[in-house]
Design a protein around this motif. Structure first.
Motif, mmCIF file in Angstrom:
data_model
loop_
_atom_site.group_PDB
_atom_site.id
_atom_site.type_symbol
_atom_site.label_atom_id
_atom_site.label_comp_id
_atom_site.label_asym_id
_atom_site.label_seq_id
_atom_site.Cartn_x
_atom_site.Cartn_y
_atom_site.Cartn_z
ATOM 1 N N ALA A 36 0.860 -1.236 -0.004
ATOM 2 C CA ALA A 36 0.275 0.070 -0.106
ATOM 3 C C ALA A 36 0.742 1.305 0.125
ATOM 4 O O ALA A 36 0.332 2.320 0.030
ATOM 5 C CB ALA A 36 -0.919 0.087 1.445
ATOM 6 N N ALA A 37 2.196 1.079 0.078
ATOM 7 C CA ALA A 37 2.918 2.266 0.098
ATOM 8 C C ALA A 37 3.291 3.015 -1.201
ATOM 9 O O ALA A 37 3.545 4.393 -1.480
ATOM 10 C CB ALA A 37 4.400 2.083 0.656
ATOM 11 N N SER A 38 2.854 2.427 -2.399
ATOM 12 C CA SER A 38 3.053 2.920 -3.827
ATOM 13 C C SER A 38 2.193 2.381 -4.854
ATOM 14 O O SER A 38 1.659 1.177 -4.530
ATOM 15 C CB SER A 38 4.472 2.944 -3.943
ATOM 16 N N GLY A 39 2.051 2.943 -5.810
ATOM 17 C CA GLY A 39 1.571 2.207 -7.057
ATOM 18 C C GLY A 39 0.158 1.860 -7.008
ATOM 19 O O GLY A 39 -0.589 2.659 -6.296
ATOM 20 N N VAL A 58 -0.839 -2.366 4.429
ATOM 21 C CA VAL A 58 0.284 -2.453 4.847
ATOM 22 C C VAL A 58 1.230 -2.648 3.916
ATOM 23 O O VAL A 58 1.005 -2.787 2.535
ATOM 24 C CB VAL A 58 0.285 -4.017 5.572
ATOM 25 N N ASP A 59 2.696 -2.584 4.167
ATOM 26 C CA ASP A 59 3.821 -2.567 3.026
ATOM 27 C C ASP A 59 4.896 -2.904 3.864
ATOM 28 O O ASP A 59 5.306 -2.527 5.135
ATOM 29 C CB ASP A 59 3.892 -1.077 2.445
ATOM 30 N N ARG A 60 5.995 -3.521 3.480
ATOM 31 C CA ARG A 60 7.237 -4.061 3.987
ATOM 32 C C ARG A 60 8.023 -2.840 4.005
ATOM 33 O O ARG A 60 8.926 -2.567 5.068
ATOM 34 C CB ARG A 60 7.897 -5.121 3.348
ATOM 35 N N ASP A 61 7.752 -1.617 3.285
ATOM 36 C CA ASP A 61 8.448 -0.351 3.619
ATOM 37 C C ASP A 61 7.703 0.528 4.469
ATOM 38 O O ASP A 61 7.233 1.412 4.126
ATOM 39 C CB ASP A 61 8.694 0.173 2.093
ATOM 40 N N ARG A 62 8.337 0.455 5.930
ATOM 41 C CA ARG A 62 7.540 1.155 6.979
ATOM 42 C C ARG A 62 7.748 2.722 6.779
ATOM 43 O O ARG A 62 6.662 3.300 6.868
ATOM 44 C CB ARG A 62 7.938 0.762 8.224
ATOM 45 N N GLU A 63 9.053 3.181 6.566
ATOM 46 C CA GLU A 63 9.124 4.719 6.166
ATOM 47 C C GLU A 63 8.327 5.113 5.047
ATOM 48 O O GLU A 63 7.715 6.291 4.969
ATOM 49 C CB GLU A 63 10.570 4.896 5.964
ATOM 50 N N ALA A 64 7.866 4.630 3.866
ATOM 51 C CA ALA A 64 7.211 4.887 2.883
ATOM 52 C C ALA A 64 5.678 4.988 3.143
ATOM 53 O O ALA A 64 4.857 5.789 2.798
ATOM 54 C CB ALA A 64 7.170 3.991 1.727
ATOM 55 N N MET A 65 5.288 4.224 4.247
ATOM 56 C CA MET A 65 3.712 4.135 4.772
ATOM 57 C C MET A 65 3.538 5.325 5.265
ATOM 58 O O MET A 65 2.317 5.810 5.602
ATOM 59 C CB MET A 65 3.559 2.937 5.401
ATOM 60 N N GLY A 66 4.363 6.119 5.947
ATOM 61 C CA GLY A 66 4.305 7.312 7.019
ATOM 62 C C GLY A 66 3.945 7.160 8.419
ATOM 63 O O GLY A 66 3.770 5.841 8.659
ATOM 64 N N PRO A 67 3.116 7.904 8.949
ATOM 65 C CA PRO A 67 2.971 7.934 10.280
ATOM 66 C C PRO A 67 1.712 6.977 10.364
ATOM 67 O O PRO A 67 0.762 7.168 9.681
ATOM 68 C CB PRO A 67 2.546 9.160 11.128
ATOM 69 N N CYS A 68 1.494 5.972 11.510
ATOM 70 C CA CYS A 68 0.230 5.305 11.610
ATOM 71 C C CYS A 68 -0.722 5.939 12.730
ATOM 72 O O CYS A 68 -0.371 6.676 13.508
ATOM 73 C CB CYS A 68 0.570 4.048 12.107
#
Length: 68
Positions: A36-39, A58-68
């Motif tokens: 869910a972090a991109s595309g 969810v996405d394995r790149d936590r930084e790209a997901m932003g704050p929760c």
């Protein structure tokens, strides 16, 4: 037969809302979106949230997901 923009889930209706919101198909729905972090994952998450779906993104790149 192609569907007109007024009847597609993503296109606006005559009242300016997605058809799924207007006819209640999104009521009480939930979705789990991976990547869910991109595309496509990002776009799908945005669309579902606009339609009133409860989204778990969810996405394995936590930084790209932003704050929760």
């Amino acid at each position: 037969m192609p569907r007109s923009p007024a009847t597609t889930a993503r296109g606006p209706t005559a009242k300016g809302r997605p058809s799924s919101e207007r006819d209640g198909r999104s009521a009480d729905k939930a979705a789990l979106i991976t990547g869910a972090a991109s595309g496509i994952g990002w776009s799908t998450t945005e669309m579902f949230v606009r339609e009133g779906v409860h989204v778990h993104a969810v996405d394995r790149d936590r930084e790209a997901m932003g704050p929760c």
